[in-house]
Each structure stands twice: as structure tokens, then as C-alpha cells.
Enzyme design. Structure first.
Site, PDB file in Angstrom:
ATOM      1  N   GLY A 303     -42.791 -73.993   6.144  1.00  0.00           N
ATOM      2  CA  GLY A 303     -42.220 -73.477   7.380  1.00  0.00           C
ATOM      3  C   GLY A 303     -40.935 -72.712   7.147  1.00  0.00           C
ATOM      4  O   GLY A 303     -40.702 -72.132   6.083  1.00  0.00           O
ATOM      5  N   SER A 304     -40.050 -72.744   8.130  1.00  0.00           N
ATOM      6  CA  SER A 304     -38.902 -71.837   8.165  1.00  0.00           C
ATOM      7  C   SER A 304     -37.858 -72.057   7.084  1.00  0.00           C
ATOM      8  O   SER A 304     -37.008 -71.186   6.865  1.00  0.00           O
ATOM      9  CB  SER A 304     -38.226 -71.901   9.539  1.00  0.00           C
ATOM     10  N   VAL A 305     -37.855 -73.196   6.401  1.00  0.00           N
ATOM     11  CA  VAL A 305     -36.885 -73.375   5.306  1.00  0.00           C
ATOM     12  C   VAL A 305     -37.149 -72.342   4.214  1.00  0.00           C
ATOM     13  O   VAL A 305     -36.231 -71.941   3.496  1.00  0.00           O
ATOM     14  CB  VAL A 305     -36.943 -74.821   4.751  1.00  0.00           C
TER      15      VAL A 305
END
Length: 690
Positions: A303-305
Site C-alpha cells: 500500500g501507500s508506504v
């Protein structure tokens, strides 16, 4: 008379043949005789001990006992005295005090329907008994109750990095083959099984007809070779605190799984690491929930990490214009709509807000500016799609779905790419180390502890790029539009990136619903002088009564704060450290005077007047008021250990080579061997702490 003479001659000839050849019916009588009067006794090797970074025991060998009862009335002494269970009710009542079984169930076990049963056991309740429990049962003098001894592994901390440390156990069926060797089946126990496993020795004895050993000088002995000790980078203080935080959050919010790792940003040392579900390595409770070490064996979409890598790649390749505006909310790629987490978007915003807002559309724009080829090259530079090489078994390399423009776009915000936890830590380390990526390390040495040095895993980005990305990670925490404002810790500057990854369903496509995500956060602190990286993931909380960021902050904030406070204490201690002077070959009086002048405590081990060994060794750097043990010439004698710490007792064990069995916590108040007793020939000393 002729017949008798003939028979006599036949016997004489037979005896002469046997005497001359030493064989009868193909059997070598010399070997058979030797076998009768010789015997091999196995000298068991000890499996190596696993220690944390401070020398605390995480796993060590011990013996376990299994209780069984003989029921057959044929088992009696020569004088017909029973050696079987004669009084079953008394036996059941006594055993119920020490086994996790009721008196009624024990009695039922002692009275089987089949009267021909020779002996019975008591299932798992009667296995893995400690020496103290065995002795308590023996004191009851129960006729017909016996014990089988087997090696086992002691994990004194219970639930403590259980999947990382792992477990070692006796393989099923090994008793039938006569082997009792422990084998590592998980974690460090498995990865370093060869080094931890020792080599058994043997003693070849010559016996008389009664079985007693004779001709001691002719006995052949091969000493056992114990396994090597393994030292890990784990810090017990950090690890224990992380376990308590995870347990609290896990109980309250009931996620399907959680992972958390604290790493030294400069060296890559893993200071604390755990997962949920986990298990108690001592009791094995919960071991069936998840057998895998999810920190390395599980691949997942981050995801966004992963936007840390996307932003880094765009800046580093020269495709980032922070002041350029774009329309947030959604974008079409190959006819498919990609949306921001806030589907309405924030209108026209500059790219320098895309990262802090965690805008998927902004990341897609950066990927399209770079081009698929450039973006993929950075994915590889950051170490994805290959193992980090951390010393844990079963690490996955990860996968990448990258054939279509839509796949290439979704990877920019962490979908279509599978990673493991260690790869994410390794990627984040590049931001903390001015563009140089550091490999995560769990091993501090085999055989002896060594100084950890950073292992470079590449330099994917320039130092200037790392600084710009660090500033963007600070914006996540401190800007009013940042998604990670909850991760602020008063007194420290924090840089972080939040993540929300969709989960693929069993029939393809992504699951829907507020909690069907892998929520995560990766943080660096302090941002202006990075010392720690903390990465946490949480999958599908079953009781999501708070926002994902609020839930994760209940682990992140106190854990990071505790680590930073320890750093302050360590830096303060470092200013007071003492370099131990060499006192070898000096008189005990001069040696003590010299070390006490350094504000160090001294204790003599022996009655001589000359120092032959010292621990800590000369040149070691320790804190004031620490104890230095001095072994003297002459016989070793037992010191007074009253008030000693566990660390001091471990020094005594190391210096003398004698096993020191430490019970309890705190400081020593009782020792099994009297002060000034000779230590020659002593195998174990018991010390009680309180």
C-alpha cells in the site's frame, strides 16, 4: 567302547576347531565376548544457547521428564515386593497435586478396562515436567511411578519474539530410533540448527559379569562437542515492551494479524520484532494459530508506504516538480478509474502535497512522468524482488505484476507488488542514511558476540534526494493535511508514512468493507538525526472502534518514545564509561586497588595471591560500579554472591565454566554452595534471586 571313543574324538575335534578358529556357527566368539563385557555409553552434547544483545538467555537446553505408571503385577522384586501401582486411589490423589489432571481422570487412567496393560502414561499432562516437579512427585514415594528423561529446550521468556527465536524439539519417532537430539524447526533455531547442534561423544566401558566397570585406564572416551552459542541483536527491554503493546492492541481490536519491527537506523540491527497471532514458546500455547514467521515468509501488497520509493524515484530521476498542480480525486489509466482514498479529492493541488495527503492520483502522475522503465529500475534498486538475506528461514523474494500500463500505475501506490517486512525496513533505511540502504540484521555472532557493523545493500538514491523525501515524511506528521498527525511525539521530530493496502479476495478482485485492508505505518526518529525505524502492519481489525491511525499509534508512539528515551540514557552512560585496566599476573591486592581506583567492584574467585584471569577482559568498556571477577592461582573457591545481579552471575559461569542455575528475578539472596567451598568438580551452582 568304540562308539564312546568315536564320540569322544568328535567332541575333541570340535573343541579343538573352536579353540583354534575362535568361531562357531559363523559367530566370532572373541567379538561376542567383548560385546558382553564392553558397552558404549553416550555422552550427550549440549545444544548451543541463544542470547540477546545483553547476554540474556532466550533459549537453552534442559531436561524434561515424562511420568508413567507400571500396572502389571508381574513387576516385583526378588522378594515379591510390588514395583507396580498397588494403591491406585492414593497414587491418583498424590499425582493430581502436580499434574494438570483431576484425581478422577488420573484414577481412570490407572484402571484401564484391559487388565493386561503393562503400563500407562498420562498424555500431554504427564509430559515436559520440570526437574522440580519430578522431585516433588518422587518425595511422595509412590510405588509403580517412574520417569523417562529426555532433552528439551527452555524458553524462559515465554511469548518473546517466538517466531524469530523459533523452537527446537525432538522429532516424532526419534525415540524409536534411539535418537534424542533436538532439531530446530522454526526461526533462528532452524536457520542455525547445524551450528547449534553439538556432536555426541561416547564412553566405551569394560565391565565384569555383574555389569560393573573395570579397567578404568583402558576405557575409551570421546568427549562430546557442544553446539555453538548464537547471539542475536534483540534487546530484551525493547522486545518485552513491544510484546506488551501488541498484546494490548491485539486483544482490544482483534485484527487478523499484526507485524511490528524496531530497527537501528544506522546499523540495521533488529532490536525488537514480533507478530500476532503468536505463541508462548515455553508452554507452546497458540503455536497452531500461525506456524509461519510472517515477518519474512509472507508476501503482501504494502500500500501507500511504498510511496516512499515512488517519491524517491521521481525526485532522484529528475521527474518531480513540487510546484506543479494536478487535479486530485481520480484518474483514468487504460480506461480504468484510479481514485484517491478521499474519492472527491482536494481539487487542484500541488505535487508537494501529494505525498503528505497520500494521494494515489499524485503517485500515478509521478510514475507516468518517470516512465515504466525508470520506475521499475528503482523498484529493483530499492531491493524489492530479491531477498534481503536476513538470517531467518523461508524469506520470500516477492513478486511484481508489471505487464500493462494499469499494473505499472498501481505499483506507484503499493498495489500489484508483493514485498516482505524486512524489504520495507531496508527501503526506508535509505531515507535515514542519506541514500545508502542498510541490510536488516538479526545475528550478532555465532560462537561469540561480535560488534555489529552496517552492511550496505546499495545506494538507490542521492543524499539530496533522501533529505527531500525526509522532509515530505515530516509533512505527513506535522502538516495540517498530513495523514499521520497522530504520530507526533512531544520532544522528538518524527518522519513517517501511513499506508492502507487493499486485500485480494479468494475469487480475485479486492475485498470491500471498512476493515478489509492492511493498515501500516513506517516511521523514522528523530528525523533530524535518525536512530530508529519502526514499521507496523495490521490486517483486518475485527473490532475497528477507532481509526486505523489511532490504533497503530497505540503501538508506534509509546514504542518509539521508549526507544528514544533509552538512547538518551545510553548517551549519558557513554560519557561515564570506564575502560577496564589489565591486572593479569598482578597480586590480588594491587589488582583490586587498581580496579577500585576506576570505580569498579572486584570479587576474587580463588584463594591465591596472583590474578590469572579477569572478566570483563582488559580493554572492555563498561559502566562505573560494575563488577570485575578476578580468578587467582590455586584452587577455585566459591565467592559470596549475595546481592549480585543476573549479569554478574553469568560472568561467574563464563569464568569458571560451571553451570549457574538462576531462579527468580532481581538480585541474589541464596546460593546452593557455601562461600569459600572448592569449585573443582562442581558441575552446577543454584542461585535464587529476589
Amino acid at each position: 567302547m568304540l562308539i564312546i571313543a568315536a564320540i569322544f574324538l568328535i567332541f575333541m575335534g570340535r573343541f579343538a576347531y573352536i579353540a583354534a578358529t575362535g568361531h562357531i556357527a559363523g559367530v566370532d566368539l572373541t567379538k561376542r565376548s567383548n560385546k558382553k563385557y564392553e558397552g558404549d555409553s553416550v555422552i550427550r552434547a549440549q545444544r548451543g544457547t541463544i542470547y540477546d544483545s545483553s547476554g540474556n538467555v532466550l533459549a537453552q537446553d534442559t531436561n524434561a521428564y515424562a511420568v508413567y505408571a507400571v500396572l502389571s503385577h508381574d513387576y516385583v522384586t526378588a522378594g515379591k515386593k510390588p514395583l507396580y501401582v498397588a494403591d491406585k486411589k492414593k497414587t491418583a490423589k498424590a499425582l493430581s497435586k502436580y499434574l494438570p489432571m483431576s484425581e478422577a481422570n488420573i484414577y481412570k487412567q490407572l484402571t484401564p478396562k484391559n487388565k493386561a496393560v503393562y503400563q500407562v502414561e498420562f498424555g500431554s499432562a504427564g509430559q515436559n515436567l520440570s526437574l522440580s516437579i519430578k522431585r516433588k512427585i518422587e518425595k511422595q514415594h509412590l510405588t509403580g511411578i517412574y520417569f523417562k528423561e529426555s532433552p528439551t529446550r527452555l524458553y524462559p521468556n515465554g511469548t518473546f519474539a517466538s517466531h524469530v527465536v523459533g523452537i527446537a524439539q525432538t522429532p516424532k519417532g526419534s525415540e524409536d530410533s534411539g535418537s534424542q537430539d533436538l532439531v530446530g524447526v522454526m526461526g533462528v533455531e532452524k536457520y542455525f540448527n547445524e551450528q547449534l547442534t553439538g556432536q555426541d561423544g561416547y564412553k566405551n566401558l569394560t565391565k565384569d559379569s555383574y555389569g560393573y566397570s573395570i579397567n578404568q585406564n583402558k576405557n575409551k572416551v570421546k568427549a562430546a562437542k557442544n553446539g555453538q552459542d548464537v547471539y542475536l541483536t534483540l534487546d530484551s527491554r525493547m522486545q518485552s515492551y513491544l510484546e506488551s503493546l501488541l498484546s494490548k492492541v491485539n486483544k482490544k481490536y482483534q485484527p487478523a494479524s499484526m507485524n511490528a519491527v524496531l530497527m537501528n537506523a544506522k546499523t540495521g540491527e533488529i532490536l525488537a520484532a514480533s507478530q500476532r497471532p503468536t505463541f508462548n514458546a515455553s508452554t507452546k500455547k497458540g503455536i497452531g494459530d500461525v506456524w509461519r514467521d510472517t515477518l519474512v515468509e509472507d508476501g503482501y501488497e504494502p500500500g501507500s508506504v511504498l510511496k516512499i520509493a515512488t517519491l524517491s524515484a521521481a525526485i532522484d530521476s529528475g521527474h518531480y516538480n513540487p510546484d506543479q498542480y494536478y487535479k486530485s480525486g481520480s484518474v483514468l489509466v487504460s480506461g480504468k478509474k484510479i481514485s484517491d482514498w478521499q474519492t472527491a479529492g482536494w481539487g487542484m493541488i500541488p505535487l508537494n502535497q501529494a505525498f503528505a495527503r497520500s494521494s494515489n492520483v499524485g503517485m500515478v502522475k509521478l510514475e507516468q512522468e518517470m516512465g515504466a522503465k525508470t520506475w521499475k529500475s528503482y523498484i529493483e534498486k530499492f531491493g524489492f524482488l530479491k531477498k534481503t538475506g536476513i538470517e531467518l528461514p523461508g524469506e520470500t523474494a516477492g513478486t511484481l505484476q508489471y505487464e500493462r500500463p494499469l499494473d505499472q500505475a498501481t505499483t506507484s501506490f503499493g498495489q500489484g507488488i508483493n514485498v516482505n517486512v524486512m524489504q520495507m525496513l531496508q527501503m526506508t533505511s535509505a531515507i535515514a542514511n542519506n541514500g545508502t540502504m542498510i541490510k536488516p540484521q538479526i545475528l550478532a555472532g555465532v560462537g561469540q558476540e561480535q560488534q555489529i557493523t552496517p552492511i550496505k545493500a546499495g545506494k538507490p538514491i542521492k543524499a539530496s534526494t533522501a533529505k527531500k523525501v525526509m522532509q515530505n515524511m515530516e509533512d505527513v506528521v506535522y502538516k495540517d493535511y498530513g495523514t499521520g498527525q497522530v504520530y507526533q511525539i512531544p520532544g522528538y521530530k518524527i518522519a513517517a508514512k501511513t499506508g492502507t493496502a487493499q486485500i485480494t479476495g479468494p475469487n480475485g478482485g479486492y475485498l470491500t468493507g471498512a476493515s478489509n485492508y492492511i493498515f501500516s505505518v513506517s516511521g523514522i526518529a528523530p528525523a533530524d538525526d535518525p536512530k530508529y525505524i519502526l514499521y507496523i502492519t495490521m490486517k483486518q481489525p475485527g473490532n475497528m472502534t477507532d481509526s486505523a491511525e489511532t490504533i497503530l499509534s497505540q503501538v508506534f508512539n509509546p514504542m518509539m518514545k521508549r526507544a528514544l528515551e533509552y538512547t538518551k540514557e545510553a548517551e549519558k552512560d557513554k560519557q561515564q564509561q570506564v575502560k577496564v585496566a589489565s591486572v593479569l599476573s598482578q597480586s590480588t591486592k594491587d589488582a583490586q586497588k587498581k580496579l577500585e581506583a576506576q570505580n569498579l567492584k572486584t570479587t576474587l574467585v580463588g584463594s591465591g595471591n596472583l590474578v590469572v584471569q579477569q572478566l570483563p577482559k582488559a580493554g572492555s568498556v563498561i559502566l562505573p560500579n560494575q563488577r570485575v571477577l578476578l580468578m587467582t592461582n590455586g584452587a577455585m573457591t566459591m565467592p559470596d554472591v549475595n546481592g549480585w545481579s543476573k549479569n554478574d552471575l553469568l560472568k561467574l559461569a563464563q569464568l569458571t565454566g560451571i553451570d549457574v542455575d538462576i531462579k527468580g528475578s532481581g538480585y541474589a539472596y541464596h546460593q546452593s554452595l557455601a562461600v569459600n567451598s572448592l569449585l573443582d568438580g562442581v558441575k552446577q551452582i543454584k542461585v535464587q534471586l529476589k
